[in-house]
Motif scaffolding. Structure first.
Motif, PDB file in Angstrom:
ATOM      1  N   ASN A 136       0.812  -1.217   0.000  1.00 17.01           N
ATOM      2  CA  ASN A 136       0.000   0.000   0.000  1.00 17.01           C
ATOM      3  C   ASN A 136       0.847   1.270   0.000  1.00 17.01           C
ATOM      4  O   ASN A 136       0.387   2.314  -0.438  1.00 17.01           O
ATOM      5  CB  ASN A 136      -0.919   0.045   1.226  1.00 17.01           C
ATOM      6  N   ILE A 137       2.050   1.178   0.543  1.00 17.34           N
ATOM      7  CA  ILE A 137       2.821   2.417   0.669  1.00 17.34           C
ATOM      8  C   ILE A 137       4.032   2.525  -0.264  1.00 17.34           C
ATOM      9  O   ILE A 137       4.550   3.612  -0.445  1.00 17.34           O
ATOM     10  CB  ILE A 137       3.265   2.681   2.137  1.00 17.34           C
ATOM     11  N   ALA A 138       4.485   1.420  -0.858  1.00 10.77           N
ATOM     12  CA  ALA A 138       5.728   1.502  -1.641  1.00 10.77           C
ATOM     13  C   ALA A 138       5.647   0.741  -2.954  1.00 10.77           C
ATOM     14  O   ALA A 138       4.829  -0.172  -3.118  1.00 10.77           O
ATOM     15  CB  ALA A 138       6.892   0.970  -0.811  1.00 10.77           C
ATOM     16  N   ARG A 139       6.520   1.097  -3.894  1.00  7.88           N
ATOM     17  CA  ARG A 139       6.575   0.390  -5.188  1.00  7.88           C
ATOM     18  C   ARG A 139       7.560  -0.776  -5.152  1.00  7.88           C
ATOM     19  O   ARG A 139       7.457  -1.715  -5.922  1.00  7.88           O
ATOM     20  CB  ARG A 139       7.029   1.361  -6.309  1.00  7.88           C
ATOM     21  N   THR A 140       8.562  -0.652  -4.270  1.00  2.00           N
ATOM     22  CA  THR A 140       9.579  -1.705  -4.191  1.00  2.00           C
ATOM     23  C   THR A 140       9.664  -2.202  -2.751  1.00  2.00           C
ATOM     24  O   THR A 140       9.687  -1.408  -1.820  1.00  2.00           O
ATOM     25  CB  THR A 140      10.951  -1.159  -4.638  1.00  2.00           C
ATOM     26  N   ILE A 141       9.701  -3.522  -2.606  1.00  2.00           N
ATOM     27  CA  ILE A 141       9.657  -4.117  -1.265  1.00  2.00           C
ATOM     28  C   ILE A 141      10.784  -5.145  -1.124  1.00  2.00           C
ATOM     29  O   ILE A 141      10.949  -6.005  -1.994  1.00  2.00           O
ATOM     30  CB  ILE A 141       8.305  -4.833  -1.045  1.00  2.00           C
ATOM     31  N   TYR A 142      11.535  -5.025  -0.042  1.00  5.75           N
ATOM     32  CA  TYR A 142      12.491  -6.066   0.336  1.00  5.75           C
ATOM     33  C   TYR A 142      11.948  -6.709   1.605  1.00  5.75           C
ATOM     34  O   TYR A 142      11.783  -6.026   2.618  1.00  5.75           O
ATOM     35  CB  TYR A 142      13.872  -5.480   0.624  1.00  5.75           C
ATOM     36  N   SER A 143      11.667  -7.985   1.556  1.00  6.94           N
ATOM     37  CA  SER A 143      11.039  -8.631   2.700  1.00  6.94           C
ATOM     38  C   SER A 143      11.685  -9.985   2.961  1.00  6.94           C
ATOM     39  O   SER A 143      11.898 -10.779   2.043  1.00  6.94           O
ATOM     40  CB  SER A 143       9.541  -8.797   2.406  1.00  6.94           C
ATOM     41  N   LEU A 144      11.993 -10.223   4.233  1.00  4.91           N
ATOM     42  CA  LEU A 144      12.686 -11.449   4.630  1.00  4.91           C
ATOM     43  C   LEU A 144      11.657 -12.493   5.085  1.00  4.91           C
ATOM     44  O   LEU A 144      10.772 -12.179   5.886  1.00  4.91           O
ATOM     45  CB  LEU A 144      13.601 -11.086   5.799  1.00  4.91           C
ATOM     46  N   HIS A 145      11.817 -13.725   4.584  1.00  4.97           N
ATOM     47  CA  HIS A 145      10.853 -14.773   4.946  1.00  4.97           C
ATOM     48  C   HIS A 145      11.560 -16.093   5.209  1.00  4.97           C
ATOM     49  O   HIS A 145      12.714 -16.281   4.812  1.00  4.97           O
ATOM     50  CB  HIS A 145       9.835 -14.962   3.812  1.00  4.97           C
ATOM     51  N   ASN A 146      10.828 -16.997   5.836  1.00  3.93           N
ATOM     52  CA  ASN A 146      11.318 -18.360   6.019  1.00  3.93           C
ATOM     53  C   ASN A 146      11.627 -19.005   4.679  1.00  3.93           C
ATOM     54  O   ASN A 146      10.961 -18.687   3.690  1.00  3.93           O
ATOM     55  CB  ASN A 146      10.200 -19.228   6.628  1.00  3.93           C
ATOM     56  N   GLN A 147      12.570 -19.953   4.715  1.00  9.78           N
ATOM     57  CA  GLN A 147      12.841 -20.722   3.516  1.00  9.78           C
ATOM     58  C   GLN A 147      11.562 -21.447   3.071  1.00  9.78           C
ATOM     59  O   GLN A 147      10.799 -21.899   3.927  1.00  9.78           O
ATOM     60  CB  GLN A 147      13.897 -21.774   3.853  1.00  9.78           C
ATOM     61  N   GLY A 148      11.339 -21.487   1.788  1.00 12.26           N
ATOM     62  CA  GLY A 148      10.159 -22.209   1.294  1.00 12.26           C
ATOM     63  C   GLY A 148       8.905 -21.343   1.217  1.00 12.26           C
ATOM     64  O   GLY A 148       7.798 -21.850   1.112  1.00 12.26           O
ATOM     65  N   SER A 149       9.067 -20.022   1.254  1.00 12.07           N
ATOM     66  CA  SER A 149       7.896 -19.126   1.227  1.00 12.07           C
ATOM     67  C   SER A 149       7.527 -18.680  -0.184  1.00 12.07           C
ATOM     68  O   SER A 149       6.582 -17.910  -0.362  1.00 12.07           O
ATOM     69  CB  SER A 149       8.169 -17.874   2.071  1.00 12.07           C
ATOM     70  N   GLU A 150       8.298 -19.160  -1.189  1.00 14.54           N
ATOM     71  CA  GLU A 150       8.140 -18.623  -2.544  1.00 14.54           C
ATOM     72  C   GLU A 150       6.704 -18.709  -3.070  1.00 14.54           C
ATOM     73  O   GLU A 150       6.161 -17.715  -3.576  1.00 14.54           O
ATOM     74  CB  GLU A 150       9.095 -19.369  -3.489  1.00 14.54           C
ATOM     75  N   GLY A 151       6.084 -19.871  -2.925  1.00 14.54           N
ATOM     76  CA  GLY A 151       4.722 -20.044  -3.433  1.00 14.54           C
ATOM     77  C   GLY A 151       3.774 -19.056  -2.776  1.00 14.54           C
ATOM     78  O   GLY A 151       3.000 -18.364  -3.448  1.00 14.54           O
ATOM     79  N   PHE A 152       3.859 -18.973  -1.458  1.00 16.01           N
ATOM     80  CA  PHE A 152       2.993 -18.065  -0.708  1.00 16.01           C
ATOM     81  C   PHE A 152       3.226 -16.615  -1.114  1.00 16.01           C
ATOM     82  O   PHE A 152       2.280 -15.887  -1.448  1.00 16.01           O
ATOM     83  CB  PHE A 152       3.223 -18.248   0.808  1.00 16.01           C
ATOM     84  N   VAL A 153       4.482 -16.171  -1.115  1.00 11.15           N
ATOM     85  CA  VAL A 153       4.769 -14.752  -1.374  1.00 11.15           C
ATOM     86  C   VAL A 153       4.327 -14.389  -2.796  1.00 11.15           C
ATOM     87  O   VAL A 153       3.677 -13.363  -3.018  1.00 11.15           O
ATOM     88  CB  VAL A 153       6.265 -14.413  -1.153  1.00 11.15           C
ATOM     89  N   LYS A 154       4.644 -15.261  -3.763  1.00  9.13           N
ATOM     90  CA  LYS A 154       4.290 -14.953  -5.162  1.00  9.13           C
ATOM     91  C   LYS A 154       2.792 -14.819  -5.328  1.00  9.13           C
ATOM     92  O   LYS A 154       2.309 -13.890  -5.972  1.00  9.13           O
ATOM     93  CB  LYS A 154       4.825 -16.032  -6.107  1.00  9.13           C
ATOM     94  N   SER A 155       2.024 -15.746  -4.764  1.00  8.45           N
ATOM     95  CA  SER A 155       0.579 -15.665  -5.010  1.00  8.45           C
ATOM     96  C   SER A 155      -0.054 -14.583  -4.150  1.00  8.45           C
ATOM     97  O   SER A 155      -0.938 -13.861  -4.612  1.00  8.45           O
ATOM     98  CB  SER A 155      -0.103 -17.019  -4.828  1.00  8.45           C
ATOM     99  N   PHE A 156       0.417 -14.427  -2.908  1.00  4.95           N
ATOM    100  CA  PHE A 156      -0.177 -13.408  -2.039  1.00  4.95           C
ATOM    101  C   PHE A 156       0.034 -12.004  -2.591  1.00  4.95           C
ATOM    102  O   PHE A 156      -0.824 -11.136  -2.457  1.00  4.95           O
ATOM    103  CB  PHE A 156       0.415 -13.523  -0.624  1.00  4.95           C
ATOM    104  N   MET A 157       1.194 -11.784  -3.215  1.00  3.32           N
ATOM    105  CA  MET A 157       1.550 -10.423  -3.637  1.00  3.32           C
ATOM    106  C   MET A 157       1.035 -10.060  -5.034  1.00  3.32           C
ATOM    107  O   MET A 157       1.191  -8.926  -5.472  1.00  3.32           O
ATOM    108  CB  MET A 157       3.063 -10.215  -3.554  1.00  3.32           C
ATOM    109  N   LYS A 158       0.431 -10.995  -5.741  1.00  2.00           N
ATOM    110  CA  LYS A 158      -0.097 -10.658  -7.072  1.00  2.00           C
ATOM    111  C   LYS A 158      -1.023  -9.453  -6.981  1.00  2.00           C
ATOM    112  O   LYS A 158      -1.798  -9.385  -6.025  1.00  2.00           O
ATOM    113  CB  LYS A 158      -0.880 -11.853  -7.643  1.00  2.00           C
ATOM    114  N   PRO A 159      -1.012  -8.516  -7.900  1.00  2.00           N
ATOM    115  CA  PRO A 159      -0.263  -8.490  -9.154  1.00  2.00           C
ATOM    116  C   PRO A 159       1.175  -7.945  -9.029  1.00  2.00           C
ATOM    117  O   PRO A 159       1.836  -7.749 -10.033  1.00  2.00           O
ATOM    118  CB  PRO A 159      -1.106  -7.570 -10.032  1.00  2.00           C
ATOM    119  N   CYS A 160       1.632  -7.657  -7.801  1.00  2.00           N
ATOM    120  CA  CYS A 160       3.040  -7.265  -7.662  1.00  2.00           C
ATOM    121  C   CYS A 160       3.907  -8.460  -8.086  1.00  2.00           C
ATOM    122  O   CYS A 160       3.460  -9.610  -8.035  1.00  2.00           O
ATOM    123  CB  CYS A 160       3.371  -6.900  -6.222  1.00  2.00           C
TER     124      CYS A 160
END
Ligand code: SAH
Length: 195
Positions: A136-160
């Motif tokens: 909501n506040i930024a165009r670029t995000i650096y975010s640290l997550h547990n290993q194996g979060s790729e599926g979750f982060v990719k789908s949760f962040m769509k359309p980003c």
């Protein structure tokens, strides 16, 4: 400044005095913070930066030391007091705001850099509120997550779009009673996301 120098400065910062297990208060180790910040600097992403859930301030302070206009947001007043002392100690100019990331209205932020609660302790994982607020506040995000979060982060962040995933060794120090070893290295994933 060299990465090693930043690491040595961030090493000197005071940690959480009485970390809350519920809020998943765990300071980003200096090596990891320096790595994250240098990756962001290399990509020209350290203009106006916001650290969501800044805790004791390591990411917000590091960003300021690398020349960013830096804002740290944190819900816990005690952690914020430590963050303010930490910034002063290193002469870093950071605006700290006490707020819940879920109800944040900030304008003019280019980049969010954060180590959110991983959500391992709650079913309604904390990292969702952080990711939502970040987009909501930024165009670029650096975010640290547990290993194996790729599926979750990719789908949760769509359309980003997840542009990169960096795997970073994360030395986990014993800080809660149930941790058995003194230090153990886990793998974490840093996501660079653009919206
Ligand atoms: N970013 C810091 C701390 C990480 S721990 C570092 O890298 O060292 C996660 C932090 O998020 C904690 O300080 C916790 O108090 C804070 N936090 C948890 N829920 C929050 C919320 N809803 N709003 C703001 N901060 C929150």
């Amino acid at each position: 400044m060299k990465k090693k120098q930043l690491e040595m400065l961030l090493e000197r910062l005071e940690g959480f005095s009485n970390p809350s297990f519920q809020k998943e208060q765990y300071a980003t180790p200096a090596t990891v913070a320096a790595e994250m910040l240098f990756l962001a600097a290399m990509r020209g992403d350290l203009g106006t930066v916001c650290d969501l859930g800044c805790g004791t301030g390591v990411l917000a302070i590091g960003a300021a030391l690398l020349g960013a206009r830096s804002i740290g947001v944190e819900i816990d007043g005690k952690a914020l007091a430590i963050a303010r002392r930490n910034a002063e100690k290193l002469g870093a100019d950071v605006d700290f705001i006490r707020a819940d990331v879920g109800s944040l209205a900030l304008k003019g932020i280019e980049t969010v850099i954060m180590n959110p609660p991983f959500g391992a302790q709650k079913a309604s994982s904390g990292d969702r509120a952080f990711l939502n607020s970040a987009r909501n506040i930024a165009r670029t995000i650096y975010s640290l997550h547990n290993q194996g979060s790729e599926g979750f982060v990719k789908s949760f962040m769509k359309p980003c779009i997840v542009q990169e995933i960096y795997r970073i060794p994360f030395p986990l120090k014993r800080c809660f009673d149930f941790h058995s070893q003194d230090t153990k290295v886990i793998g974490v994933e840093l996501y660079r996301i653009t919206c």
